[in-house]
Motif scaffolding. Structure first.
Motif, short mmCIF file in Angstrom:
data_model
loop_
_atom_site.label_atom_id
_atom_site.label_comp_id
_atom_site.label_asym_id
_atom_site.label_seq_id
_atom_site.Cartn_x
_atom_site.Cartn_y
_atom_site.Cartn_z
N THR A 94 -7.42 -7.83 -0.27
CA THR A 94 -7.19 -6.50 0.28
C THR A 94 -7.30 -6.52 1.81
O THR A 94 -8.00 -7.36 2.37
N HIS A 123 -6.22 6.26 -5.81
CA HIS A 123 -6.05 7.21 -4.71
C HIS A 123 -6.14 8.64 -5.23
O HIS A 123 -5.69 8.93 -6.32
N PHE A 183 -8.98 -2.24 5.80
CA PHE A 183 -9.24 -0.81 5.63
C PHE A 183 -9.04 -0.34 4.18
O PHE A 183 -9.03 0.85 3.91
N PHE A 184 -8.90 -1.27 3.26
CA PHE A 184 -8.79 -0.91 1.85
C PHE A 184 -10.12 -0.31 1.39
O PHE A 184 -11.18 -0.87 1.64
N ARG A 185 -10.09 0.85 0.72
CA ARG A 185 -11.32 1.50 0.28
C ARG A 185 -11.39 1.73 -1.22
O ARG A 185 -12.46 1.73 -1.79
N TYR A 207 -3.18 3.78 4.49
CA TYR A 207 -3.29 3.20 5.83
C TYR A 207 -2.69 1.79 5.82
O TYR A 207 -2.91 1.03 4.87
N GLU A 266 -8.83 7.79 3.08
CA GLU A 266 -9.00 6.59 2.25
C GLU A 266 -7.87 6.45 1.23
O GLU A 266 -7.68 5.38 0.65
N GLU A 286 -3.30 -1.01 6.97
CA GLU A 286 -4.20 -2.15 6.73
C GLU A 286 -5.09 -1.92 5.51
O GLU A 286 -6.12 -2.56 5.36
N ALA A 287 -4.70 -0.99 4.66
CA ALA A 287 -5.39 -0.79 3.38
C ALA A 287 -4.56 -1.41 2.26
O ALA A 287 -4.61 -0.97 1.11
N TRP A 288 -3.84 -2.48 2.57
CA TRP A 288 -2.96 -3.12 1.58
C TRP A 288 -3.77 -3.88 0.52
O TRP A 288 -4.95 -4.17 0.70
N VAL A 320 0.89 -1.16 0.00
CA VAL A 320 0.00 0.00 0.00
C VAL A 320 0.92 1.22 0.00
O VAL A 320 1.96 1.21 0.66
#
Ligand code: CU
Length: 510
Positions: free
Chosen positions: A128, A137, A131-133, A116, A112, A118-120, A101
């Motif tokens: 994912t 980006h 926290f992936f949104r 983050y 978003e 934990e948005a890997w 990420v």
């Protein structure tokens, strides 16, 4: 590995071309891949990871206020290049080994798109993090002209992904800065300084175990990683041929854990013009610049009247900083400037006496003071585990500033090392540092100061997003939370600390 220094030219990363650009903004796509690249001409090529087939990745150049969309694409193999410790947070066996990420360090950005940990996401977004949104980006770039950088931030393996090569520059420019007539174009050169260990076959070395191996573990995170070779822009001890004139250099410490204290062996001054997040009020002439991991300093070096000379950039920061081992011949030299190019035209660039307006934030503006400790702890394997405010990554959020307010964060360092503390999203000012009695604090939870209030160093007088919290000191910063709300992180930027567990979420409330 002992490699002949100063025989390879400094590479300057190319500027990334957008897919398209219109009045609404600019769209880029950036792929992460594994490939081979020469880190030194006496070594076989090294397998690295990078963005768009380059380590460091291409430089992303944007304007202040320009809306930029970037689709970061993971096209990496499923096997990691480096040894993974599956006992550290977020890197357990229940997640794929290769996760990425991207965080733009210093960015003014919605949460978003902040990268983050934990948005890997994995190759093709097949898997994912929780926290992936979004795949694309969006960056607001509501910053003044400044030297930022992008790098990987995946939970539990950031140190490995960045060491493998997932790093690049992100420069913000604007008309205000262009009008100042600073050295520009080919005379404006970013310098990303790192340390690595290279095997004789050219491959990257990263330890599987600390010096004292951890019983029961095949692979264990190390307390810090320090390489024996320095690289600039991905090349071992390079040289740069320059004209006898002024240059702007954007110095970035992109090492895992090593601090750099940089000097020129000519003894001449470097004129610092910018801190992490933009131009300073006025230039500061300095003979040395201390950069902890992730800190930046833009400097102007004047090579006028030095035709034919060679100037060495040296480093003398002990590891760990400040009370560790001294540097050696290899880690004591960074790169060489060779003033061998003819002057192509008269140097009309200037070092302006005034750079940018800078207003100190008043302490009275703060509605909240947070006392935050930097702590040593021990894990179930007997390893050192560093914490922020006695908490690990998984503990509920405790730092919840309200949007539009100003806070003072007192970083109380009870450990023996200096830690570079980075807050995502915001830019802050340092108020002061002060020695305190660590033992009394541990017993009574009260701060007894033992020294005078120390003002920030001249090189820190400007906007910062990463600050040295020195051992046995309280470092106070003042922060205004005024751009976005949402979930961000603050952490130590020594990557081995960040991965275990010197990182915490923070939430900006509406
Ligand atoms: Cu640290």
């Amino acid at each position: 590995m002992r490699l002949t220094p100063f025989i390879d030219e400094l590479p300057v990363p190319s500027v990334l071309k957008p897919q398209w650009k219109n009045t609404h903004g600019t769209y880029y796509e950036v792929s992460m891949t594994e490939f081979r690249q020469s880190l030194h001409s006496e070594l076989p090529d090294t397998t690295v990871w990078g963005y768009q087939g380059n380590y460091p990745g291409p430089t992303i150049e944007v304007e202040s206020g320009e809306t930029v969309w970037i689709k970061w694409i993971n096209s990496l193999p499923s096997k990691h290049l480096l040894p993974i410790d599956h006992t550290v947070h977020g890197a357990h066996r229940d997640v794929p080994d290769v996760r990425t990420v991207v965080h733009v360090h210093g960015a003014c950005v919605e949460w978003e798109s902040d990268g983050y940990p934990e948005a890997w996401f994995t190759r093709g977004f097949a898997e994912t993090g929780r926290f992936f949104r979004k795949e694309i980006h969006q960056y607001a770039n509501c910053n003044p002209a400044s030297t930022h950088w992008y790098h990987d931030h995946a939970l539990g393996i950031t140190r490995l992904n960045m060491y493998a090569g997932l790093v690049g520059f992100y420069l913000i420019r604007n008309s205000r800065e262009r009008a100042m007539n600073l050295p520009s174009g080919k005379y404006d050169v970013p310098l990303m300084i790192q340390d690595k260990k290279l095997n004789a076959d050219g491959s990257l070395y990263y330890p599987r175990q600390p010096e004292q191996p951890v019983a029961g573990l095949d692979v264990s995170i190390v307390p810090e990683f320090f390489g024996d070779t320095l690289l600039v822009n991905g090349k071992v001890h390079p040289c740069l041929r320059v004209e006898p004139r002024k240059y702007r250099f954007r110095l970035l410490n992109a090492a895992n854990s090593r601090f750099f204290r940089l000097k020129l062996d000519s003894g001449q001054l470097m004129y610092q013009i910018a801190t992490d997040d933009g131009l300073m009020k006025q230039p500061v002439g300095v003979t040395e610049i201390l950069l902890s991991p992730a800190e930046r300093a833009d400097v102007i070096i004047d090579f006028s009247n030095l035709q034919g000379q060679k100037i060495l950039m040296t480093n003398d920061a002990p590891v760990p900083f400040p009370d560790g081992e001294p540097v050696d011949e290899s880690t004591g030299r960074v790169m060489q400037f060779q003033i061998t190019l003819p002057l192509s035209h008269i140097d009309t660039s200037v070092i302006p006496a005034r750079l940018a307006p800078f207003h100190k934030i008043s302490e009275r503006a703060a509605s909240q003071v947070r006392l935050l400790t930097l702590d040593d702890a021990t894990d179930r394997y007997g390893r050192e585990r560093l914490l922020l405010n006695q908490r690990g990554w998984e503990a509920p959020v405790t730092e919840t500033p309200k949007f539009g307010t100003t806070e003072i964060w007192s970083l109380i360092n009870t450990t023996a090392d200096s830690h570079p503390i980075h807050l995502h999203l915001v830019h802050f000012q340092i108020l002061d540092r002060r020695d305190f009695d660590v033992e009394a604090f541990k017993k009574e939870k009260k701060i007894y100061y033992t020294g005078p209030v120390l003002p920030p160093d001249p090189q820190e007088c400007g906007w910062k997003d990463t600050i040295r919290a020195d051992p046995r000191q309280v470092t106070r910063i003042i922060v205004h939370f005024s751009t976005f709300t949402g979930l961000y992180v603050w952490h130590c930027h020594m990557l081995e600390h960040e991965d275990y567990e010197m990182m915490r979420p923070y939430l900006i409330l509406r």
